[in-house]
Design a protein around this motif. Structure first.
Motif, short mmCIF file in Angstrom:
data_model
loop_
_atom_site.label_atom_id
_atom_site.label_comp_id
_atom_site.label_asym_id
_atom_site.label_seq_id
_atom_site.Cartn_x
_atom_site.Cartn_y
_atom_site.Cartn_z
N GLY A 1 -1.06 13.40 -146.85
CA GLY A 1 -1.49 12.32 -145.98
C GLY A 1 -1.69 12.74 -144.55
N LEU A 2 -2.30 11.86 -143.76
CA LEU A 2 -2.58 12.15 -142.35
C LEU A 2 -1.43 11.76 -141.44
CD1 LEU A 2 -6.32 10.98 -142.13
CD2 LEU A 2 -5.42 13.29 -142.53
N ASN A 3 -0.44 11.03 -141.97
CA ASN A 3 0.74 10.66 -141.20
C ASN A 3 0.34 9.92 -139.92
OD1 ASN A 3 3.50 10.50 -140.69
ND2 ASN A 3 3.56 12.46 -139.61
N LEU A 4 -0.39 8.83 -140.09
CA LEU A 4 -0.87 8.06 -138.95
C LEU A 4 0.20 7.09 -138.45
CD1 LEU A 4 -4.47 7.17 -140.21
CD2 LEU A 4 -3.71 9.21 -138.95
N THR A 5 -0.03 6.53 -137.28
CA THR A 5 0.90 5.57 -136.72
C THR A 5 0.86 4.24 -137.49
OG1 THR A 5 -0.77 4.82 -135.15
CG2 THR A 5 0.77 6.52 -134.39
N TRP A 6 1.93 3.47 -137.34
CA TRP A 6 2.03 2.19 -138.03
C TRP A 6 0.89 1.26 -137.64
CZ3 TRP A 6 2.33 -2.88 -136.63
CH2 TRP A 6 2.74 -3.79 -137.62
N GLU A 7 0.51 1.26 -136.37
CA GLU A 7 -0.52 0.34 -135.88
C GLU A 7 -1.89 0.63 -136.50
OE1 GLU A 7 2.88 0.38 -133.17
OE2 GLU A 7 1.66 1.98 -134.05
N VAL A 8 -2.24 1.89 -136.64
CA VAL A 8 -3.51 2.25 -137.25
C VAL A 8 -3.49 1.91 -138.73
CG1 VAL A 8 -5.08 4.17 -137.82
CG2 VAL A 8 -4.00 4.05 -135.56
N ARG A 9 -2.40 2.20 -139.40
CA ARG A 9 -2.28 1.90 -140.82
C ARG A 9 -2.36 0.39 -141.07
NH1 ARG A 9 2.56 2.77 -142.28
NH2 ARG A 9 2.17 3.06 -144.52
N ASP A 10 -1.72 -0.39 -140.22
CA ASP A 10 -1.79 -1.85 -140.34
C ASP A 10 -3.22 -2.34 -140.17
OD1 ASP A 10 -0.50 -4.72 -140.04
OD2 ASP A 10 -1.83 -4.46 -138.30
N GLY A 11 -3.95 -1.80 -139.20
CA GLY A 11 -5.32 -2.22 -138.97
C GLY A 11 -6.24 -1.86 -140.12
N ILE A 12 -6.03 -0.68 -140.71
CA ILE A 12 -6.83 -0.26 -141.85
C ILE A 12 -6.58 -1.18 -143.05
CG2 ILE A 12 -7.07 1.55 -143.60
CD1 ILE A 12 -6.67 3.61 -141.34
N LEU A 13 -5.33 -1.45 -143.34
CA LEU A 13 -4.98 -2.27 -144.50
C LEU A 13 -5.50 -3.69 -144.38
CD1 LEU A 13 -3.44 -2.64 -147.19
CD2 LEU A 13 -1.41 -3.20 -145.81
N ASN A 14 -5.44 -4.25 -143.17
CA ASN A 14 -5.72 -5.67 -142.98
C ASN A 14 -7.09 -5.94 -142.37
OD1 ASN A 14 -3.13 -6.59 -143.96
ND2 ASN A 14 -2.25 -5.78 -142.08
N HIS A 15 -8.01 -4.98 -142.47
CA HIS A 15 -9.33 -5.20 -141.85
C HIS A 15 -10.20 -6.16 -142.65
CE1 HIS A 15 -10.99 -2.23 -144.80
NE2 HIS A 15 -12.12 -2.87 -144.57
N THR A 16 -9.80 -6.51 -143.84
CA THR A 16 -10.55 -7.45 -144.67
C THR A 16 -9.58 -8.37 -145.39
OG1 THR A 16 -12.31 -7.62 -146.34
CG2 THR A 16 -10.60 -5.97 -146.72
N GLY A 17 -10.09 -9.47 -145.92
CA GLY A 17 -9.21 -10.41 -146.61
C GLY A 17 -8.59 -11.41 -145.65
N ASP A 18 -7.58 -12.11 -146.13
CA ASP A 18 -6.97 -13.20 -145.36
C ASP A 18 -5.91 -12.74 -144.37
OD1 ASP A 18 -8.53 -15.05 -146.72
OD2 ASP A 18 -7.04 -15.30 -148.32
N ALA A 19 -5.36 -11.55 -144.56
CA ALA A 19 -4.29 -11.07 -143.69
C ALA A 19 -4.81 -10.85 -142.27
CB ALA A 19 -3.70 -9.78 -144.24
N VAL A 20 -3.94 -11.08 -141.30
CA VAL A 20 -4.29 -10.89 -139.89
C VAL A 20 -3.62 -9.61 -139.38
CG1 VAL A 20 -4.18 -11.86 -137.57
CG2 VAL A 20 -4.50 -13.37 -139.54
N PRO A 21 -4.38 -8.66 -138.85
CA PRO A 21 -3.75 -7.44 -138.30
C PRO A 21 -2.72 -7.78 -137.24
CG PRO A 21 -6.12 -7.15 -138.50
CD PRO A 21 -5.85 -8.61 -138.77
N ALA A 22 -1.70 -6.96 -137.13
CA ALA A 22 -0.60 -7.23 -136.21
C ALA A 22 -0.99 -7.03 -134.76
CB ALA A 22 0.60 -6.34 -136.56
N THR A 23 -1.97 -6.16 -134.50
CA THR A 23 -2.40 -5.89 -133.12
C THR A 23 -3.74 -6.57 -132.84
OG1 THR A 23 -3.63 -3.87 -133.72
CG2 THR A 23 -1.27 -3.64 -133.21
N LEU A 24 -4.00 -6.85 -131.58
CA LEU A 24 -5.30 -7.40 -131.22
C LEU A 24 -6.40 -6.37 -131.48
CD1 LEU A 24 -4.83 -9.55 -127.99
CD2 LEU A 24 -4.49 -10.13 -130.38
N GLU A 25 -6.06 -5.10 -131.33
CA GLU A 25 -7.04 -4.06 -131.61
C GLU A 25 -7.48 -4.11 -133.08
OE1 GLU A 25 -4.75 -2.85 -127.99
OE2 GLU A 25 -4.23 -3.72 -129.93
N GLY A 26 -6.53 -4.34 -133.97
CA GLY A 26 -6.87 -4.48 -135.37
C GLY A 26 -7.70 -5.73 -135.63
N GLN A 27 -7.40 -6.81 -134.92
CA GLN A 27 -8.19 -8.03 -135.06
C GLN A 27 -9.61 -7.83 -134.56
OE1 GLN A 27 -6.17 -11.55 -133.46
NE2 GLN A 27 -4.18 -10.64 -133.96
#
Length: 332
Positions: free
Chosen positions: A148-174
């Protein structure tokens, strides 16, 4: 002073109170020493760009499967357009542009060959179901690099939640989540008009009146609306009128382009290619590439086969299919 620390201090003094600061990251799955030059989010961006999965996006479908023209979007050009739109919004809102860019560049790393047709095919045959956002996270957590690339939690959260009903935890992800929709609606309209599937006059008149007739006008009006309605707020949003027009355009594209149009006429063939490959490698795991065979003890066979097929480009999937199921010409 380390260059990284100078950048971090600039973030702390300049960015919005709602921005994600590099120094406040929730960290990585495995701790590593800090880089003297780059912040944690800058390193994530670089790791994604240098990955094999990122390079393969240039030969993966956006809407048109294996287009003959040079100007149709691919999954890579889509990713770059999402990044550009998201960075513009983030910079205007004084959010963390590096985090935004990293999420945008990594959001579709798990997409299958043949775009959503391939995703649908794997979702039908894989017992646990398949979603490209979940697989994108698997790519960066497990499949890329050495574990794996061992990315930060914030990037991983944004990748996972970029589609669907979930809301990314950061505004950057949103921002990336909304930029993804702005990008694909508009460039898919552009490609559909180029391919003769649509005419400009076919677009809903109220959307054209509000957002504009030209590709750049529509994107600019959507982006400016996001900036205007998100400034000083702890969420990323649009005005009701512009959001309604964007949703109407999206629904129109599903009715006229995404389902049953000339642009999608090869989709059933593409889905059959994916399903046949899945069935074959489930029955003949010894035919998997060596890097997958050597790892089969660590992963269930079904998961391994899905990982292999999801990583394929369009043309590689077709080549493997031809080698397995079509007779080679006899040369005398």
């Amino acid at each position: 002073m380390e260059i990284r620390r100078f950048t971090e201090e600039m973030e702390e003094s300049w960015l919005s109170p709602f921005a994600a600061l590099s120094t406040k990251s929730r960290g990585r799955l495995r701790p590593i020493p800090q880089c003297p030059v780059r912040t944690v989010f800058q390193r994530d961006r670089d790791r994604i760009i240098h990955s094999k999965s990122f390079r393969r996006l240039k030969h993966k479908t956006q809407v048109f499967i294996i287009p003959e023209g040079d100007h149709y979007r691919t999954r890579l050009t889509h990713t770059l357009e999402v990044s550009q739109i998201a960075r513009t919004i983030s910079r205007a809102l004084r959010l963390n542009e590096d985090l935004t860019e990293a999420i945008a560049l990594g959001h579709d790393l798990g997409h299958t060959p043949f775009g959503h047709a391939g995703e649908s095919a794997l979702d039908e045959v894989y017992s646990k179901g398949f979603k490209h956002n979940e697989h994108s996270l698997r790519v960066v957590d497990v499949l890329e690099g050495d574990g794996g690339l061992n990315l930060t939690w914030e990037v991983r959260d944004g990748i996972l939640n970029h589609t669907g009903d979930a809301v990314p935890a950061t505004l950057e992800g949103q921002v990336v989540k909304l930029a993804d929709r702005i990008a694909y609606i508009n460039h898919d309209i552009d490609d559909a008009i180029r391919g003769g599937v649509l005419r400009l006059e076919d677009l809903p008149s109220h959307c054209r009146e509000l957002l504009g007739d030209k590709h750049g006008q529509r994107i600019n009006n959507m982006v400016m609306d996001v900036i205007k309605n998100s400034t000083g707020k702890d969420r990323i949003t649009m005005s009701a009128d512009v959001k309604r027009a964007m949703d109407d355009l999206r629904n129109f594209m599903f009715e006229r382009v995404y389902i049953g149009s000339e642009a999608k006429k090869e989709e059933e063939k593409a889905k059959l290619v994916v399903k046949y490959l899945y069935k074959y490698f489930m029955e003949h795991p010894e035919q998997l590439p060596v890097e997958y065979k050597t790892d089969k003890k660590a992963r269930q066979l079904e998961r391994t086969v899905v990982d292999y097929i999801a990583g394929m480009t369009d043309r590689y999937a077709i080549r493997v299919y031809q080698q397995l199921f079509l007779p080679s010409p006899w040369v005398d």
